[in-house]
Every structure is written in structure tokens, then in C-alpha cells.
Design a protein around this motif. Sequence first.
Motif, short mmCIF file in Angstrom:
data_model
loop_
_atom_site.label_atom_id
_atom_site.label_comp_id
_atom_site.label_asym_id
_atom_site.label_seq_id
_atom_site.Cartn_x
_atom_site.Cartn_y
_atom_site.Cartn_z
N PRO A 191 0.82 -1.21 0.00
CA PRO A 191 0.00 0.00 0.00
C PRO A 191 0.86 1.27 0.00
O PRO A 191 1.91 1.28 0.64
CB PRO A 191 -0.78 -0.12 1.31
N PRO A 192 0.45 2.31 -0.72
CA PRO A 192 -0.78 2.45 -1.49
C PRO A 192 -0.61 2.07 -2.95
O PRO A 192 -1.46 2.40 -3.77
CB PRO A 192 -1.06 3.94 -1.36
N PHE A 193 0.49 1.39 -3.30
CA PHE A 193 0.75 1.07 -4.70
C PHE A 193 0.00 -0.18 -5.12
O PHE A 193 -0.54 -0.24 -6.23
CB PHE A 193 2.26 0.92 -4.92
N VAL A 194 -0.03 -1.18 -4.27
CA VAL A 194 -0.88 -2.36 -4.49
C VAL A 194 -1.56 -2.66 -3.16
O VAL A 194 -0.91 -2.92 -2.16
CB VAL A 194 -0.06 -3.58 -4.94
N LYS A 207 8.33 -16.86 -16.04
CA LYS A 207 7.07 -17.48 -15.63
C LYS A 207 5.99 -16.41 -15.50
O LYS A 207 4.80 -16.70 -15.61
CB LYS A 207 7.26 -18.22 -14.31
N LEU A 208 6.43 -15.17 -15.23
CA LEU A 208 5.56 -14.00 -15.26
C LEU A 208 6.10 -13.05 -16.30
O LEU A 208 7.33 -12.97 -16.52
CB LEU A 208 5.53 -13.31 -13.89
N ASN A 209 5.22 -12.31 -16.96
CA ASN A 209 5.65 -11.35 -17.97
C ASN A 209 6.00 -9.99 -17.39
O ASN A 209 6.85 -9.27 -17.92
CB ASN A 209 4.55 -11.16 -19.02
N ILE A 210 5.33 -9.64 -16.28
CA ILE A 210 5.53 -8.30 -15.72
C ILE A 210 5.24 -8.32 -14.23
O ILE A 210 4.39 -9.07 -13.75
CB ILE A 210 4.62 -7.28 -16.44
N GLY A 211 5.97 -7.49 -13.48
CA GLY A 211 5.74 -7.32 -12.05
C GLY A 211 5.28 -5.90 -11.77
O GLY A 211 5.91 -4.95 -12.23
N VAL A 212 4.19 -5.77 -11.02
CA VAL A 212 3.58 -4.47 -10.76
C VAL A 212 3.44 -4.27 -9.26
O VAL A 212 2.69 -5.01 -8.61
CB VAL A 212 2.20 -4.37 -11.44
N SER A 213 4.16 -3.31 -8.71
CA SER A 213 4.02 -2.98 -7.29
C SER A 213 4.87 -1.75 -7.00
O SER A 213 4.93 -0.84 -7.83
CB SER A 213 4.43 -4.17 -6.42
N CYS A 214 5.56 -1.73 -5.83
CA CYS A 214 6.46 -0.63 -5.49
C CYS A 214 7.89 -1.19 -5.56
O CYS A 214 8.57 -1.35 -4.54
CB CYS A 214 6.15 -0.07 -4.10
N SER A 232 -6.21 -3.09 -5.75
CA SER A 232 -6.30 -1.69 -6.17
C SER A 232 -4.99 -1.00 -5.80
O SER A 232 -4.05 -1.63 -5.32
CB SER A 232 -7.49 -1.01 -5.49
N GLY A 233 -4.93 0.31 -6.03
CA GLY A 233 -3.72 1.05 -5.69
C GLY A 233 -3.15 1.80 -6.88
O GLY A 233 -3.61 1.63 -8.03
#
Length: 364
Positions: free
Chosen positions: A41-44, A89-96, A53-54
Motif C-alpha cells: 500500500p498504497p501502490f498495491v 514465468k511471469l511477464n511483468i511485475g507491478v508494485s512498489c 487496487s492502488g
Amino acid sequence: MRAVHHPILCLFAFLACLLATSATVCAANEHTVQVGTYHCPPFVIENGTNAPSGLSIYLWQQIAAELGVNYEISHHELGELLEQVSTQKLNIGVSCISITPEREEILDFSHSFYETHLAIAVKQQGYLSSIKNIFTNTKLWLVLGIAFIAAAIVGGIYYLLEHKVNDKLYSMRSNRAQMLEGFLLGLLFITKGPFNYFEFRTLTGRVLTVFLAIFTTFFIASITAILASTFTLGLLSSDIRGPNDLANLSVGAKEKSTSSLFLTNHSIVHRSYESTNDLLEALNNNEVDAIVADDAVLKYLIKKAKEIGKYESLSVLPYQFEKQNYGLVLENDSPYREQLNRALLKVRHSPEWRQTLNQYFAEK
């Protein structure tokens, strides 16, 4: 022998090529991008079974809409997320996720979408400890020492100029008592401000009063600011003035984070915790003296906790160090990096992005 180009054969060849191209385009459009996130939080912000959300989630949703891609989101811890993107195994990582040289060796990053820095959070001490820390604060005694020296100098000058001709200011009979009166006069001058011009009998004393009136205005403002800062920080933690003061304290950081890496690189022994919430709990329960994490995340979590009556005594110290830039994590040598960056820049320049920033970070 000459090749015969039959019109019907050419038409079949053209249709076959067109169908193959269409199939390729459709397959590309139907490809589902695997997106990994972790709670930050507050990014994810993850709320059980609800969709996350985030700020970072909003950014990715706008980018995906701009590029017209389908995606699936799955939850991971930070270390697992980075490892799965690096192994595709993942294409993209989304967070902080901070952009660092170490991570760049095995991963690609998008352009930065948010800039912050590392910060230190501490627990406010009890009143007795706070009073003790204030009065053992070397900075406080230095400021008071300067004030007393300045008072002695001013008082001494006025004593030499006025004690023989000014019975009103120097009413005591003994020289020692008059010198004490001079010191008290100087102390009042330094702390309260200039006396009435007509209180002094000599011309030199009056001229000096005018010059000191200007000097003491700035001096008093400076001393007040320094003392206010000293007393405020004394209520937080007088032992910590920056990251270098953490070496002799019990410190916590999130495992596999840039905070943990920073502490390790500076030879600061620390405890590792799985999440930032675990960090805050450890600090609140006095398991550690201080924690190090990203400033934006710490301030957001502590602010939200205080709104519901938790972590009332936790505060983020006003020291900035080790700048952090957040980016989206991509598999190494990703062919979609340029397209994603163009979409990211378009989102960042939109008024909706600024409104979303205010939603999560504006002071209320």
C-alpha cells in the motif's frame, strides 16, 4: 523449363498467406499477459478475494487499455515475484519495486513512475525518557552555550559603557553585583530582544542598541527554530539523526528489499521481516528500535493505521537518504519495453494520473 504462374494458384497462395497473417495477429491479441503483484500500500492494496487496487494497479490498467492486451493478476511475495519474472514465468511485475543496478542485471524495468527515498520510523518514547534525552542532547547544550556566551559579551560591553553613569540599570553597589546585572541585561537582550533606546545614557550604548536590535531579531529566530527542532526530535528519538546512527541499535527491514540491501551494504546488522506490516508491528511491540523502509509506504501505512487508532506513537523521522525510483518489472530483453514505456509516459502526463496521486498521497 519456365515456371507457369496459374492465376488460380496465385489466388490460393494469397488467401493462404492472408489467413496465416490473420491467425498470427489473433493469436497475439488473444495472448494473456501474466502480471505478478505483491501487497504494498498504497501502490498495491490487496483486500482478500477482491481485485487489488492502488496506484500501481491503476497505472497498469491504463497501460493495458492503451495497448489493448488481456492480462491475469496473481499475488506473490517480493523475492518470488522477481524470480518468476526473471525466469519468464511471469511477464511483468507491478508494485512498489525499486530500480537497482543489481536487479537490472537479470531483469528489465520500465521508466520510473514514482520517486521516493528510504526513511527511518521510530516509536515515540515515554515522557521520562523524552525529558532525559532532551537534557542529554549535545546539540541543545551547544545552543544554550552559544546563547550564554553571547549574553556575557553583550552584558560586558554594556557594563563597561554604562555602569558608572546609569544608576537605573546598575543599581547594586558592589562591582560583582553590577557585573551580574550586566550579564542579566545581556541575557534579556539576547532572548527577549532590544531594550528601549532611551534606557541607555551613553551615545555609544544607544548606537550599539540600534545595531543589536537588528542582530538579535535574526539571532532569536534562529535559536527558536533550533530549539524547536531539538525538542521535537527529542520527543521522537534523540539517538537517531540519520542512517549512520543505526549501527548500534536494533533495526528491522523487509527481507530482499532495497532497505535490507542498503543496511547490508553499510554493515548494519538488522532483522528481516516478511512484510512492511510485520515491520510496523515489530516496532510498535518494541522488538526493534527503528525500521527502515520506503518513505511513501511508511507514511501511508502509519497514517491509515492512526485513522483507526493504531500505531499512535509511531513516526517517520524527517531524514531523506538513498533515493528510490519505482518501475514496472519486465522479463529480460522484453520486446514490448518500448511500447509499454510510451504508454506509461502517456498515462503519467494525463490529468487523471495527477488526480490519482492526490487520492493516495494528499494530506487530509
